[in-house]
Design an enzyme around this catalytic site. Structure first.
Site, PDB file in Angstrom:
ATOM      1  N   SER A 112       0.843  -0.997   0.030  1.00  0.00           N
ATOM      2  CA  SER A 112       0.027   0.092  -0.175  1.00  0.00           C
ATOM      3  C   SER A 112       1.026   1.275  -0.020  1.00  0.00           C
ATOM      4  CB  SER A 112      -0.858  -0.195   1.245  1.00  0.00           C
ATOM      5  OG  SER A 112      -1.761   1.309   1.218  1.00  0.00           O
ATOM      6  N   GLN A 132       0.461  -0.580  -4.911  1.00  0.00           N
ATOM      7  CA  GLN A 132      -0.833   0.174  -5.054  1.00  0.00           C
ATOM      8  C   GLN A 132      -0.474   1.630  -4.696  1.00  0.00           C
ATOM      9  OE1 GLN A 132      -2.268   1.568  -1.807  1.00  0.00           O
ATOM     10  NE2 GLN A 132      -3.850   2.464  -2.911  1.00  0.00           N
ATOM     11  N   TYR A 134      -2.063   5.539  -4.335  1.00  0.00           N
ATOM     12  CA  TYR A 134      -3.290   6.522  -4.042  1.00  0.00           C
ATOM     13  C   TYR A 134      -2.717   7.813  -5.018  1.00  0.00           C
ATOM     14  CZ  TYR A 134      -5.954   3.939  -0.366  1.00  0.00           C
ATOM     15  OH  TYR A 134      -6.579   3.101   0.249  1.00  0.00           O
ATOM     16  N   THR A 160      -5.902   2.902  -7.073  1.00  0.00           N
ATOM     17  CA  THR A 160      -7.063   2.821  -6.419  1.00  0.00           C
ATOM     18  C   THR A 160      -7.801   3.913  -6.696  1.00  0.00           C
ATOM     19  OG1 THR A 160      -6.314   1.434  -4.480  1.00  0.00           O
ATOM     20  CG2 THR A 160      -8.233   2.770  -4.214  1.00  0.00           C
ATOM     21  N   ARG A 169     -16.306   6.788   8.183  1.00  0.00           N
ATOM     22  CA  ARG A 169     -16.448   5.640   9.154  1.00  0.00           C
ATOM     23  C   ARG A 169     -16.636   5.909  10.410  1.00  0.00           C
ATOM     24  NH1 ARG A 169     -10.666   3.771   5.659  1.00  0.00           N
ATOM     25  NH2 ARG A 169     -11.720   3.912   3.823  1.00  0.00           N
ATOM     26  N   LYS A 237      -8.296  -0.523  -9.592  1.00  0.00           N
ATOM     27  CA  LYS A 237      -9.037  -1.191  -8.364  1.00  0.00           C
ATOM     28  C   LYS A 237     -10.089   0.006  -7.964  1.00  0.00           C
ATOM     29  CE  LYS A 237      -8.203  -3.076  -4.042  1.00  0.00           C
ATOM     30  NZ  LYS A 237      -9.006  -1.981  -2.863  1.00  0.00           N
ATOM     31  N   HIS A 261     -14.231  -1.305  -1.877  1.00  0.00           N
ATOM     32  CA  HIS A 261     -13.182  -0.987  -0.728  1.00  0.00           C
ATOM     33  C   HIS A 261     -13.681  -1.717   0.453  1.00  0.00           C
ATOM     34  CE1 HIS A 261      -9.747   1.919  -0.925  1.00  0.00           C
ATOM     35  NE2 HIS A 261      -9.825   1.642   0.683  1.00  0.00           N
ATOM     36  N   ARG A 264     -15.890   0.148   2.686  1.00  0.00           N
ATOM     37  CA  ARG A 264     -15.585   1.306   3.531  1.00  0.00           C
ATOM     38  C   ARG A 264     -15.547   2.706   2.776  1.00  0.00           C
ATOM     39  NH1 ARG A 264     -12.134  -0.606   7.656  1.00  0.00           N
ATOM     40  NH2 ARG A 264     -10.216   0.844   7.402  1.00  0.00           N
ATOM     41  N   ASP A 292     -12.710  -8.084  -5.064  1.00  0.00           N
ATOM     42  CA  ASP A 292     -12.364  -8.288  -3.463  1.00  0.00           C
ATOM     43  C   ASP A 292     -13.664  -7.827  -2.765  1.00  0.00           C
ATOM     44  OD1 ASP A 292     -12.414  -5.464  -3.307  1.00  0.00           O
ATOM     45  OD2 ASP A 292     -10.349  -5.193  -3.369  1.00  0.00           O
ATOM     46  N   GLY A 294     -15.128  -9.134   0.853  1.00  0.00           N
ATOM     47  CA  GLY A 294     -16.132 -10.068   1.393  1.00  0.00           C
ATOM     48  C   GLY A 294     -15.464 -11.352   1.487  1.00  0.00           C
ATOM     49  N   ILE A 295     -14.469 -11.808   0.648  1.00  0.00           N
ATOM     50  CA  ILE A 295     -13.925 -13.035   0.824  1.00  0.00           C
ATOM     51  C   ILE A 295     -13.550 -13.583   1.980  1.00  0.00           C
ATOM     52  CG2 ILE A 295     -12.181 -14.570  -0.558  1.00  0.00           C
ATOM     53  CD1 ILE A 295     -14.279 -13.276  -2.307  1.00  0.00           C
ATOM     54  N   ARG A 296     -14.081 -14.846   2.562  1.00  0.00           N
ATOM     55  CA  ARG A 296     -13.815 -15.205   3.692  1.00  0.00           C
ATOM     56  C   ARG A 296     -13.471 -16.773   3.666  1.00  0.00           C
ATOM     57  NH1 ARG A 296     -13.286 -10.677   4.065  1.00  0.00           N
ATOM     58  NH2 ARG A 296     -14.214  -9.046   5.402  1.00  0.00           N
ATOM     59  N   ARG A 316      -9.329  -8.201   4.937  1.00  0.00           N
ATOM     60  CA  ARG A 316      -9.271  -8.400   6.451  1.00  0.00           C
ATOM     61  C   ARG A 316      -8.917  -9.804   6.958  1.00  0.00           C
ATOM     62  NH1 ARG A 316     -13.998  -5.295   5.303  1.00  0.00           N
ATOM     63  NH2 ARG A 316     -14.135  -3.263   6.219  1.00  0.00           N
TER      64      ARG A 316
END
Length: 368
Positions: A112, A132, A134, A160, A169, A237, A261, A264, A292, A294-296, A316
């Site tokens: 990042s 990545q 910004y 991104t 948030r 992304k 994101h 977020r 990407d 929510g992949i768990r 995460r």
């Protein structure tokens, strides 16, 4: 439920519980939280749960091949570690520990812009690195980061595009969240007196810092300039609209990441499992499509492959593994993902990832 020790975890939810038991509440909220009312955060998971994959039978297979090529990078799984900021919040070694785990398990690691370790340090881990970016107000720093990424041997550049400003948030605002003085954005040379370290009630210091550093005017001309300036494959992304994905392809991107994101940014954006098939249809074979948010677990990877993705970025769960047990914790996360993916592919009758891409899917009309 008592949190298991990380090495005893049997799924990624166990790892998250182990991490949550160790972290300060405000750090746990910083990782887990989403923007606004967290509707998109919840929708990501609900949409994946509502996506059903139809297994094939009588295929006669007894093993499966999980190897992939993602944006030209060889990987043992169709997975890369997503770009995530300030990983030294979770463990003293931060990104170094996570990158070492990625190297050991053969998956790309995305560095990042807001990494708490430099790209040069991370290159020494031997991981296959993506960088990545910004879009920053300081154009000289943008060019410097591009040169550093290339010189460090990064194999792709990930821009991104869904953060003109950081989403509000609420958990961070309620906590008055700020970085401790020991954690900094190593590429931006921020010290303990930077805005990210100055906590105020009713405000997120991290959001205050990014408001000063990020340029919200990023546009198509800038993307075209970036494509011409950087020799690395370009990954865009934060794409959800098929029209934007098609234009990225026209401008020479190698891949797009269908992403909100992790819930977020814009609260109300569609879950990625819903947006993904439309993007795949729009771009065809013109660019690779990754996803990407929510992949768990391994079955989620099979779901997104069946929906047309080439691979997934894992967010995460890597941070939970890092918080729970450093490099060993991230390694455990990647090992569990591999085991789950192998079993899911076998149960779905798939000898390899191409077979997974040909599986039929159906979606419950009400994902709740």
């Amino acid at each position: 439920m008592t949190a298991p020790r990380p090495r005893e975890a049997v799924d990624l939810a166990d790892v998250e519980r182990a991490a949550a038991a160790l972290l300060a509440p405000e750090v746990r909220d910083f990782v887990a939280g989403g923007s606004g009312m967290e509707r998109t955060l919840a929708a990501n998971r609900a949409a994946l749960d509502a996506t059903h994959v139809v297994p094939r039978v009588l295929t006669g297979i007894d093993s499966t091949d999980t190897s992939a090529s993602l944006v030209g990078t060889a990987a043992r799984l169709p997975v890369a570690v997503a770009p995530m900021a300030y990983q030294c919040l979770l463990h003293p070694e931060g990104e170094l520990a996570a990158a070492r785990a990625a190297a050991a398990r053969g998956v790309p690691f995305t560095v990042s812009t807001l990494s708490s370790r430099t790209v040069e340090e991370l290159a020494e881990t031997g991981a296959a690195l993506w960088f990545q970016l910004y879009w920053l107000r300081d154009r000289g720093l943008v060019e410097e980061l591009l040169d550093r990424a290339e010189d460090a041997g990064c194999q792709a550049l990930v821009i991104t595009v869904d953060v003109p400003v950081m989403g509000r948030r609420a958990r961070d605002v309620r906590n008055g969240f700020a970085l401790p003085s020991s954690v900094r954005a190593a590429h931006l040379d921020t010290g303990p007196t930077s805005h990210a370290h100055v906590g105020r009630a009713g405000s997120s210091a991290v959001a205050d810092h990014t408001a000063l550093a990020f340029d919200p005017t990023l546009g198509w001309r800038d993307l075209e300039w970036l494509r011409g300036r950087c020799r690395l494959p370009l990954v865009v992304k934060g794409v959800l609209d098929p029209r934007d994905a098609a234009r990225c392809a026209d401008l020479g991107a190698s891949a797009v990441v269908v992403s909100n994101h992790g819930g977020r940014q814009f609260d109300g954006a569609p879950p990625t499992a819903v947006a993904l098939p439309r993007v795949v249809e729009a771009v065809g074979d013109a660019v690779e499509v990754l996803v990407d948010s929510g992949i768990r677990g391994g079955s989620d990877v099979v779901r997104v492959l069946a929906l047309g993705a080439r691979g997934a970025l894992l967010g995460r769960p890597v941070l939970w593994g890092l918080a729970a047990d450093g490099q060993r914790g991230v390694t455990r996360v990647l090992d569990l993902l591999r085991l789950e993916l192998e079993q899911a592919l076998l149960l779905a009758g798939c000898a390899d990832l191409a077979d997974a891409g040909r599986l039929a899917t159906y979606v419950r009309s009400d994902p709740s």
